[in-house]
Design a protein around this motif. Structure first.
Motif, PDB file in Angstrom:
ATOM      1  N   ALA A   1       0.831  -1.202   0.000  1.00  0.00           N
ATOM      2  CA  ALA A   1       0.000   0.000   0.000  1.00  0.00           C
ATOM      3  C   ALA A   1       0.865   1.251   0.000  1.00  0.00           C
ATOM      4  N   LEU A   2       1.901   1.252   0.842  1.00  0.00           N
ATOM      5  CA  LEU A   2       2.781   2.418   0.891  1.00  0.00           C
ATOM      6  C   LEU A   2       3.565   2.556  -0.408  1.00  0.00           C
ATOM      7  N   ASN A   3       3.890   1.414  -1.019  1.00  0.00           N
ATOM      8  CA  ASN A   3       4.652   1.443  -2.260  1.00  0.00           C
ATOM      9  C   ASN A   3       3.857   2.104  -3.381  1.00  0.00           C
ATOM     10  N   ILE A   4       2.530   1.958  -3.343  1.00  0.00           N
ATOM     11  CA  ILE A   4       1.708   2.632  -4.349  1.00  0.00           C
ATOM     12  C   ILE A   4       1.943   4.132  -4.261  1.00  0.00           C
TER      13      ILE A   4
ATOM     14  N   VAL B   1      -3.582  -8.425  -2.868  1.00  0.00           N
ATOM     15  CA  VAL B   1      -3.092  -7.044  -2.894  1.00  0.00           C
ATOM     16  C   VAL B   1      -1.896  -6.931  -3.836  1.00  0.00           C
ATOM     17  N   LEU B   2      -1.067  -7.986  -3.875  1.00  0.00           N
ATOM     18  CA  LEU B   2       0.080  -7.974  -4.785  1.00  0.00           C
ATOM     19  C   LEU B   2      -0.400  -7.895  -6.236  1.00  0.00           C
ATOM     20  N   ILE B   3      -1.400  -8.714  -6.578  1.00  0.00           N
ATOM     21  CA  ILE B   3      -1.919  -8.684  -7.955  1.00  0.00           C
ATOM     22  C   ILE B   3      -2.540  -7.321  -8.243  1.00  0.00           C
ATOM     23  N   LEU B   4      -3.283  -6.804  -7.266  1.00  0.00           N
ATOM     24  CA  LEU B   4      -3.890  -5.478  -7.425  1.00  0.00           C
ATOM     25  C   LEU B   4      -2.815  -4.435  -7.697  1.00  0.00           C
ATOM     26  N   SER B   5      -1.735  -4.511  -6.919  1.00  0.00           N
ATOM     27  CA  SER B   5      -0.671  -3.516  -7.040  1.00  0.00           C
ATOM     28  C   SER B   5       0.021  -3.622  -8.401  1.00  0.00           C
ATOM     29  N   VAL B   6       0.299  -4.864  -8.833  1.00  0.00           N
ATOM     30  CA  VAL B   6       0.944  -5.042 -10.130  1.00  0.00           C
ATOM     31  C   VAL B   6       0.043  -4.517 -11.245  1.00  0.00           C
TER      32      VAL B   6
END
Lengths: 354, 238
Positions: free
Chosen positions: A62-65, A185-190
Motif C-alpha cells: 500500500a505504501l509502495n503505491i 493485494v500484490l496482484i492489485l498492485s501489479v
C-alpha cells in the motif's frame, strides 16, 4: 523489459500477460504449491512468521503505491494503520453482524475520504521535499491524539472474524487467509502499476512538469494515489486488529511508519516484488538477530543490549541501502537474474532488439 | 571537580558540531543527486542509529542531571507575578543570544552571506567560487551545535531521556509555521506553537498537547504553506 537471451514479445497478448515466460509460470506454480503445502511441513512458529510477513506485505504494498509509484512521501502511514485497526475494534465492540466484511469495507472507504482531505494541501502542487516530509508525521500523531482523546487507549478485538458459518481461527487458518489477502493485494498492485493511473503516477514521480505537459492531471492523480494507498493501508490495519486481537495506541508510533518506509526502501522503491521482499526482510530481521545472539551464546545481561542492537541494526541497514543500494533487494535480484540470463556474456546488447 | 559541568557542556557542544561535519561528509554528501526524500530518510535512520548508540553506550533510564551534579534550579519571580525556573530563564537567554549571533553571522560575515547564496542556488554559488560543500558541512555543524545546546538545556530543566529526539519533530513544526527560510519567523513560530500547547494543556485535554504542534502545522500548511514569514514560492517553470 529487455531480457538477455533472445526473448521477444511478438503479440499484444504476450505484452499484456502477467506471467509471460514458461520459466516464470513454472516458478510461480511451484511457489503457490509450496505456500499451499507449507502448513503440512512447517512448524506453527514458521507459519506465524510467514503470516506476519504477509500482513506486513499488505501495508508495504500500500505504501509502495504512494511512494514507489507516485513518488509522494508519507511518514504518517502508521496513522492509517491505526485508523483501520481502531475502526475494526470499535465495530467489533458494537457487535456488527458480520465484522469481517464490515471491517474490510468500511475503514477502507472512510479512510479513503480522509486521504483525500489530507493530501489536499500536498496535491495542490508545488510543495517541495522537506516541507512535504514535515507535513507527514503530523498525521500519525493526530490520529493517535484522536484515539487517545476518545478516552480508550486500547481495545480488545475478542470475537474472531467470521464469514457466514466459517470462523477464522487458529494459526493455519490465519496463514491461509493473510497469505491470500497479500497475494490479492500484490496482484492489485501489479495491475495498478500497468493501468492508466499507474503510468500517470510513474510519470509524476519521474518529472512532474513533464507529466503535466503531456496532459496528466497532476493534482487528481496525486490525490488518487493517496486514496488508494491510505485505503489499502487501513485494510492492513483492520487485518492487524483481528490478527493481534488487541489494539493499543502504543503500537502505532512514528517508528511503525519508519518501519514500513524501511520495507519499501530495503526492498526497492517502485517495485511490488520489492515491497514483499522488504516486508519479509524487515519482519524477519529481529528474529534473525535473536537467533544469532542465541547461537553465539552471549554472556548474561545480553538481553539488555538486544533491543537497542535490533533498533540500531535496523537503522544501519536502512542507511546502507539508501546510500549504497538505492534499488534495494530487487536491484540485487535483477543483477543476479541478468547475470544468469546473459551468461556467458557480461553485458546486455547496447541496443535492445526491438 | 569545580567547573567540570561547564567543561563537559563545552565538550558536548563542540563534539556535536564536529559530528555535524562528519555526518555531512559520510552520510549526506553521497546522497547528492538522489531524491530529496532519500536524503530526508537518511537523517531519520541517523536518528535511529544515534539513539541506539546512546542506549548501548550509556543507559536507557530516565535521569535528572541537576541533582546528580549537586546543582539547584531555584524558581525566580518575574515582575508581573510569573514564576519560572532558573533554567527556563537561561534557555530563553541562550535562545535569544544564539538567534542574534546567527542573524549577525548570516547578515554580516562573508561566510554567512556565502552560506545564504549556497542555500539559494548551490550551482550558481559554486560558479562564483563559493565552496558550497564546506558551507553545507558548516551548516550541519551549526545545526549540531544548536541541537546539543538545546539538549543540554532541556535535559537539565526537565529530564534526560533517550526519547528526547521526539522534540525534533516539534522543532519541525516551529520552523515550518515560522517559515522555513526565515530566521526571524522562528520567534513568532515558536511562540504560537508553545502557546497553543500550553493553552491546550490548561483548557483542553492534556493528551491533546502532544498533537497540538502538528495541528498548528496543519492549519498553517492549509492557509499559508510557505509559513508566516517564509518566501512565497513561485510556480516552477520549465
Amino acid at each position: 523489459m529487455a531480457l538477455g537471451g533472445g526473448y521477444f514479445k511478438t503479440t499484444y497478448d504476450g505484452d499484456l500477460a502477467l506471467v509471460d515466460t514458461r520459466l516464470r509460470r513454472v516458478t510461480l506454480a511451484a511457489l503457490v504449491a509450496a505456500l499451499l503445502l507449507l502448513p503440512r511441513l512447517a512448524s506453527p512458529f514458521v507459519l506465524d512468521l510467514v503470516t506476519q510477513v504477509a500482513l506486513a506485505a499488505v501495508g508495504a504494498l500500500a505504501l509502495n503505491i504512494l511512494t514507489g509509484f507516485a513518488g509522494q512521501v508519507s511518514l504518517g502511514h502508521a496513522g492509517f494503520i491505526a485508523a483501520g485497526a481502531f475502526t475494526t475494534a470499535v465495530l467489533v465492540e458494537h457487535r456488527l453482524p458480520s465484522p469481517l466484511l464490515a471491517a474490510r469495507r468500511r475503514p477502507g472507504r472512510r479512510r479513503a475520504g480522509r486521504g483525500r482531505r489530507d493530501s489536499g494541501a500536498q496535491a495542490q502542487g508545488a510543495l517541495p521535499g522537506p516541507r512535504h516530509a514535515g507535513a507527514a508525521p503530523r498525521r500519525a500523531l493526530r490520529v493517535r491524539g484522536v484515539s487517545e482523546s476518545l478516552g480508550r487507549e486500547h481495545r480488545g478485538v475478542d470475537s474472531p472474524p467470521r464469514l457466514g458459518t466459517w470462523v477464522l481461527k487458529g494459526t493455519t487458518a490465519w496463514y491461509y487467509a493473510l497469505t491470500a489477502v497479500a497475494a490479492l493485494v500484490l496482484i492489485l498492485s501489479v495491475n495498478l502499476q500497468r493501468s492508466r493511473a499507474g503510468r500517470a503516477w510513474m510519470a509524476i514521480r519521474d518529472r512532474e512538469i513533464a507529466a503535466e505537459s503531456v496532459g496528466i492531471d497532476v493534482a487528481r492523480y496525486k490525490v488518487l494515489a493517496f486514496v488508494w494507498s491510505s485505503g489499502l493501508t487501513a485494510v492492513a490495519g483492520a487485518l492487524f486488529a483481528y490478527h493481534r486481537a488487541f489494539v493499543s495506541v502504543e503500537a502505532f508510533g512514528f517508528f511503525l511508519a519508519i518501519e514500513y518506509i524501511a520495507m519499501i526502501i530495503i526492498g526497492g522503491l517502485g517495485s511490488s516484488l520489492g515491497a514483499v521482499l522488504g516486508a519479509a526482510f524487515v519482519t524477519l530481521l529481529p528474529y534473525g538477530i535473536d537467533a544469532a545472539v542465541a547461537g553465539l551464546r552471549a554472556p548474561g545481561g545480553a538481553e539488555y543490549y538486544l533491543f537497542p542492537a535490533k533498533f540500531g541494526a535496523f537503522g544501519l541497514l536502512m542507511a546502507v541501502f539508501l546510500v549504497f543500494e538505492p534499488q534495494g533487494l530487487v536491484g540485487i535480484w535483477r543483477r543476479i537474474r541478468n547475470w544468469f540470463s546473459l551468461w556467458p556474456l557480461r553485458y546486455r546488447p547496447l541496443r535492445p532488439a526491438s | 571537580m569545580p567547573g567540570a559541568p561547564a567543561l563537559s557542556v563545552a565538550a558536548a557542544v563542540v563534539l556535536s558540531a564536529l559530528s555535524g561535519f562528519v555526518i555531512y561528509r559520510l552520510l549526506m554528501r553521497p546522497m547528492a543527486g538522489h531524491p530529496i526524500f532519500a536524503a530526508v530518510l537518511v537523517t531519520v535512520t541517523l536518528g535511529i542509529l544515534l539513539r541506539a548508540a546512546i542506549v548501548l553506550v550509556y543507559t536507557d533510564r530516565i535521569r535528572h542531571p541537576l541533582p546528580l551534579l549537586g546543582l539547584a534550579n531555584p524558581p525566580r519571580r518575574l515582575p508581573g507575578g510569573a514564576v519560572v525556573s532558573t533554567f527556563d530563564l537561561l534557555t530563553v537567554g541562550v535562545a535569544a543570544l544564539f538567534l542574534v549571533a546567527l542573524f549577525a553571522f548570516l547578515r554580516l560575515s562573508p561566510l554567512g552571506i556565502q552560506m545564504r547564496a549556497a542555500g539559494e542556488k548551490a550551482l550558481l554559488a559554486a560558479q562564483r567560487g563559493i565552496n558550497f560543500q564546506l558551507l553545507f558541512a558548516l551548516s550541519w555543524a551549526l545545526a549540531g551545535f544548536a541541537g546539543a545546546l538545546a539538549g543540554v538545556l532541556y535535559a537539565n530543566n526537565v529530564r534526560l531521556d533517550p526519547s528526547l529526539g521526539v522534540l525534533g519533530l516539534k522543532a519541525f513544526a516551529v520552523a515550518l509555521v515560522g517559515g522555513l527560510d526565515s530566521l526571524g519567523g522562528v520567534i513568532p513560530g515558536a511562540l504560537i506553537v508553545a502557546a497553543v500547547e500550553v493553552l491546550s494543556v490548561r483548557y483542553g485535554d492534556p493528551l491533546l498537547a502532544d498533537v497540538s504542534p502538528f495541528l498548528c502545522l496543519l492549519a498553517m500548511l492549509l492557509v499559508r504553506p510557505w509559513g508566516l514569514f517564509g518566501t512565497k514560492e513561485e510556480l516552477e517553470r520549465v
